[in-house]
Structures are given as structure tokens and as C-alpha cells.
Write a protein that holds these residues in place. Structure first.
Motif, short mmCIF file in Angstrom:
data_model
loop_
_atom_site.label_atom_id
_atom_site.label_comp_id
_atom_site.label_asym_id
_atom_site.label_seq_id
_atom_site.Cartn_x
_atom_site.Cartn_y
_atom_site.Cartn_z
N ILE A 1 39.48 0.74 0.41
CA ILE A 1 39.72 1.45 1.77
C ILE A 1 41.03 0.62 2.39
CG2 ILE A 1 38.75 1.73 4.09
CD1 ILE A 1 35.73 1.43 2.88
N GLY B 1 43.75 0.22 5.34
CA GLY B 1 43.94 0.76 6.73
C GLY B 1 45.45 0.70 7.17
N LEU C 1 41.98 9.90 6.29
CA LEU C 1 40.84 9.95 7.48
C LEU C 1 42.16 9.46 8.37
CD1 LEU C 1 37.71 8.08 6.25
CD2 LEU C 1 38.29 10.56 6.26
N ILE D 1 31.77 5.99 4.83
CA ILE D 1 33.00 5.49 4.34
C ILE D 1 32.65 4.45 3.30
CG2 ILE D 1 35.34 4.36 4.63
CD1 ILE D 1 35.15 5.90 7.49
N VAL E 1 40.14 5.47 0.00
CA VAL E 1 40.21 5.99 1.47
C VAL E 1 41.45 5.55 2.03
CG1 VAL E 1 39.03 5.92 3.43
CG2 VAL E 1 37.62 5.93 1.40
N TYR F 1 42.89 5.02 6.03
CA TYR F 1 42.08 4.87 7.29
C TYR F 1 42.91 4.79 8.10
CZ TYR F 1 38.30 4.61 10.58
OH TYR F 1 37.40 4.64 11.74
N THR G 1 43.99 4.20 12.11
CA THR G 1 43.30 3.70 13.32
C THR G 1 44.20 3.13 14.18
OG1 THR G 1 41.39 3.12 14.47
CG2 THR G 1 42.17 1.98 12.56
N CYS H 1 38.43 -2.36 6.07
CA CYS H 1 39.55 -2.28 5.07
C CYS H 1 39.71 -3.34 4.35
CB CYS H 1 40.69 -1.98 6.09
SG CYS H 1 40.57 -0.37 6.96
#
Length: 277
Positions: free
Chosen positions: A56, A58, A183, A202, A212, A214, A216, A226
Motif C-alpha cells: 500500500i 501513499g 484509490l 484495503i 494499492v 492510495y 489522500t 501505507c
């Protein structure tokens, strides 16, 4: 006091070294020196990063930093003016069909048909991804259980709360079992219960090997989810690393909000407060 320009320079050098060290055969997502211009505005300025299988990753930054432009390039919605994007080793620009099979996208905006119920929405979008008709119903039932909406599967979407619509938006992206999920601000405007449900989904997907990306501007989301985080500002990645590596970059003499370490670094690097987000 540390000069902001010096901090940017250190962050950019750090981002470059980390990106070079972590380029491996396990990368499912690669951005290589991406540049995107809109007229005279250069929205993305030589962005590079890679994401490994099951990670994940970020992408954090204020509105206008270039996060959504990066997502749109990786989706194939925008072509970069320079550089290249790869998903699963396939070029997004030249091998779009192969990329489409690997990629699930959850956009910022709710992309659902309000005159269809949840099952009908999932069936329709799965058909666009080429999921065979005999498989679509079973897969829709499975995905609705996963996002916690199975009991509401035949209700009209006008009965759904904002959080439920976000979760259904998320479910659409899972129908073809993608290896990579993009996402883009998936929790904007949702209630705490739905936000927690999305986080748990997730984390489960990543544990099962889904990669992923992500985006934000909520610091606490990036800190929770993350493994690595890239901080963007004005079209560039200005810092990249694990949470621990990023926190080590902070100027200790300027720390004000100790419990919110990533927020503190973000403000130091960009010169922006949360009011600017």
C-alpha cells in the motif's frame, strides 16, 4: 530556521535515492519521469516512483499537488507529455488493454447509476471489464459481502447513504479481481463507520497480494495504511520513504505538534497548513 528551499532540495534528493534503490522485478506499478502540461501549467514535473506487489503506497499532498493527474495518467485517461507509466510491466500508453485487465480504479467522484440497484450496477460495470455473464452474479454477491452491502443489494441507490455509495464505488473496482488498485481520495465525505470498513477492506486486499496506490490529504490515513509514502507539492515528489524514514527528516527545532508527526513534516516541506488543503 531551515530554509524551505533547502528542505525541498533534501527531500527531492532523498526521493531520488529511494526510488533508485527500490526498483526491482517485483514492482507492479512504475512511474518513470512523468511530465504533464496543461497549456503553460506544468502539473506534473518529472515524477518517478515504484510500488511493489502487495504494497500500500501513499501519495500525499494538498489539492493541486498533482495527485489526481498522476492517477489519471496511470489509468490511461491522460497521456504524459514526457516519461512512461507501467502497470505489471505493460506500458499504459501502448498496451492499454493489458493494463485494463490488471487495474481497478476507485475515483474521487461517485461513478454509479442511481436508477440501478447495487447488483445491477456491479453487473453492468463487470461487463465493461469483460467478466463473462455466468460469473458476474456470483462475483457480485461475493464483492457485496466483502464491502458489507449484501443485505442492501436489491435496494435503489436513492436509499443509500454517502458512505454506502462510497463502498459500492469501491466494490465496482473489485469485480474483475484486479492485481492493482488505484484509490483516489476514497473516503471523502464518508461517515466514520464506512471509513473504517474501507480501511479494513484495503488491508485485507493488500494482505492477499493486491497492490494499492492510495491518494489522500488525510495524514492519519496515510500513517495507518501505507508502507511507504510519497509527499507531493507543486507537481513534484519532495519526499519518499517509510513513515519512520520520513519522520527522521523533520527539523526537530521546528516541531510543534509532536503527536502528528507526518502532518508536521508536511507543513515543514510544503510551507502549507491544513487550511490550505
Amino acid at each position: 530556521m531551515t530554509d524551505k528551499r533547502e528542505t525541498h532540495s533534501e527531500g527531492e534528493a532523498y526521493a531520488t535515492s529511494v526510488a533508485a534503490e527500490e526498483r526491482t522485478a517485483n514492482n507492479l506499478v512504475e512511474a518513470r519521469n512523468l511530465v504533464k502540461r496543461f497549456g503553460k501549467l506544468e502539473a506534473v514535473k518529472g515524477v518517478s516512483f515504484s510500488i511493489q506487489a502487495g504494497e500500500i503506497f501513499g501519495l500525499l499532498g494538498p489539492n493541486g499537488a498533482g495527485k489526481s493527474t498522476i492517477i489519471n495518467i496511470l489509468c490511461g485517461y491522460l497521456r504524459p507529455d514526457e516519461g512512461e507509466a507501467l502497470i505489471g510491466g505493460y506500458s499504459v500508453s501502448r498496451e492499454a488493454q493489458a493494463v485494463k485487465r490488471l487495474l481497478g480504479v476507485v475515483p474521487q467522484e461517485i461513478a454509479l447509476y442511481r436508477d440501478l440497484n447495487a447488483l445491477e450496477n456491479l453487473d453492468f460495470f463487470a461487463s465493461l471489464y469483460g467478466v463473462p455473464a455466468p460469473e458476474r452474479r456470483a462475483r457480485a454477491e461475493e464483492v457485496l459481502h466483502f464491502v458489507g452491502l449484501h443485505e442492501r443489494r436489491k435496494e435503489p441507490l436513492k436509499n443509500f447513504s454517502g458512505g454506502m455509495l462510497r463502498r459500492l464505488n469501491f466494490a465496482v473496482a473489485l469485480m474483475h479481481r484486479p492485481r492493482v488498485l488505484l484509490l483516489d481520495e476514497p473516503t471523502v465525505g464518508v461517515d466514520p463507520q464506512s471509513r473504517e470498513h474501507i480501511f479494513e477492506n484495503i488491508e485485507k486486499l493488500a494482505a492477499d497480494g493486491t497492490t494499492v496506490l492510495y491518494t489522500t490529504h488525510y495524514m492519519e490515513e496515510a500513517e495507518r495504511l501505507c508502507r511507504r509514502i510519497a509527499i507531493m507539492d507543486e507537481g513534484r515528489i519532495i519526499a519518499l520513504g517509510t513513515l519512520e524514514q520520513l519522520l527522521a527528516m523533520r527539523d526537530q527545532s521546528r516541531i510543534v505538534y509532536r503527536p502528528h508527526g507526518l502532518q508536521e513534516l508536511f507543513i515543514q516541506l510544503t510551507g502549507k497548513t491544513l487550511r490550505d488543503l
